[in-house]
Design an enzyme around this catalytic site. Sequence first.
Site, PDB file in Angstrom:
ATOM      1  N   CYS A 177       0.861  -1.198   0.000  1.00 57.53           N
ATOM      2  CA  CYS A 177       0.000   0.000   0.000  1.00 57.53           C
ATOM      3  C   CYS A 177       0.896   1.247   0.000  1.00 57.53           C
ATOM      4  O   CYS A 177       1.680   1.449   0.940  1.00 57.53           O
ATOM      5  CB  CYS A 177      -0.912  -0.006   1.223  1.00 57.53           C
ATOM      6  SG  CYS A 177      -1.747  -1.593   1.466  1.00 57.53           S
ATOM      7  N   CYS A 209     -13.102  -4.104  18.077  1.00 59.74           N
ATOM      8  CA  CYS A 209     -12.920  -4.011  16.628  1.00 59.74           C
ATOM      9  C   CYS A 209     -11.514  -4.498  16.303  1.00 59.74           C
ATOM     10  O   CYS A 209     -10.589  -4.266  17.085  1.00 59.74           O
ATOM     11  CB  CYS A 209     -13.083  -2.555  16.186  1.00 59.74           C
ATOM     12  SG  CYS A 209     -12.725  -2.305  14.441  1.00 59.74           S
TER      13      CYS A 209
HETATM   14 FE1  SF4 Z   1      -1.355  -2.098   3.644  1.00 59.45          FE
HETATM   15 FE2  SF4 Z   1      -2.403  -2.512   6.121  1.00 59.45          FE
HETATM   16 FE3  SF4 Z   1      -0.024  -3.558   5.446  1.00 59.45          FE
HETATM   17 FE4  SF4 Z   1      -0.230  -0.936   5.746  1.00 59.45          FE
HETATM   18  S1  SF4 Z   1      -0.499  -2.459   7.334  1.00 59.45           S
HETATM   19  S2  SF4 Z   1       0.852  -2.017   4.077  1.00 59.45           S
HETATM   20  S3  SF4 Z   1      -2.315  -0.591   5.003  1.00 59.45           S
HETATM   21  S4  SF4 Z   1      -2.000  -4.045   4.528  1.00 59.45           S
END
Ligand code: SF4
Length: 329
Positions: free
Chosen positions: A56, A127
């Site tokens: 990401c 959550c």
């Molecule tokens: Fe992606 Fe979540 Fe990993 Fe960050 S922690 S790289 S947002 S999957």
Amino acid sequence: MQRNDWTRAEITALYRQPFMDLVFEAQRIHRQNFEQNRIQISTLLSIKTGKCPEDCKYCSQSAHYDSKLESEKRIAVEKVIKEAIEAKASGSSRFCMGAAWRNPHERDMPYVLQMVQEVKALGLETCMTLGMLNASQAERLKDAGLDYYNHNLDTSREYYQHIISTRTFDDRLDTLDHVRHAGLKVCSGGIVGLGESQNDRIGLLYELATLPIHPESVPINMLVPITGTPLENVEKLDVIEWIRTIATARILMPQSYIRLSAGRESLSDADQALAFMAGANSIFSGEKLLTTPNAGQGKDQALFHKLGLKAEQPKVNVRATAINAMAVS
Ligand code: SF4
Ligand code: SAM
Ligand code: DTB
């Protein structure tokens, strides 16, 4: 009443209408569905930090970029419970635990299940956000007492491939499907300020509002630029666009909590007041989100006082109340 058949053209028209009309309509719908001036408060804790295999482009925790983040292995359950007790004492009604995983491995399941049981027993809503889940993992989390699972769509289907390549938009929808079928409440939203177009923000809202059931909770994150990631120098999004996204989400998903998530640190009191006016009714409180700073509790208390806002009380949990009563007797 929920509508799940919104068209992109309808959403575009809502999003692009004169700003005052949009915010006015969002506040009107907000008051039909929620108690005015009440804000739900959640606290976040990272239970495993960094070295995430996903790519990401916005994230400090991805192993693909050199963000200088100090990684941390799974933290002890006792430490999580201590943080949860403090979160409850400071007015949070929900405790969100996040791990930088592509998905939880089977060896992680006893750890997360025990954590859910113990946090729930404190009388907090629970959550988690652990990456992708299969159907069986979602069911076991539900059985352990998990209330919400957070998994964001992040952006439009079209823009998604410019932001993440290691899992697809449809992978995310599959996880949301498992979460919903397990009977968990869905927390799913996105992130704005990634360099996406207005049409992409509309596309994200379209995907969320046309899910078979709207997510009960919709976090709207504003990019916190992280040095070392590919998005570190992206141009800051105009705050009015952030407010338009929030107001449109409120109109499309009238019964969902709309949460101001990452990015509040960079926003003024007036920006946040406008976001509440546009129908946002949830925030993350505390000095830290997962890895980045957040508006601390003192700042939020002052803001709530200035605006006459009140925290929503935790829903009474009969089992937890009984356990707490036993603990003090
Ligand atoms: Fe992606 Fe979540 Fe990993 Fe960050 S922690 S790289 S947002 S999957
Ligand atoms: N790893 C899990 C996952 O991706 O599902 C859970 C944690 S992840 C940090 C949760 C969300 O936080 C992301 O989907 C994204 O929307 C948001 N986020 C992450 N880094 C961010 C940043 N730098 N600025 C704003 N939002 C961010
Ligand atoms: C969500 O949508 N936002 C929260 C929560 N879900 C897990 C996370 C925000 C993370 C911001 C960047 C960080 O602190 O690392």
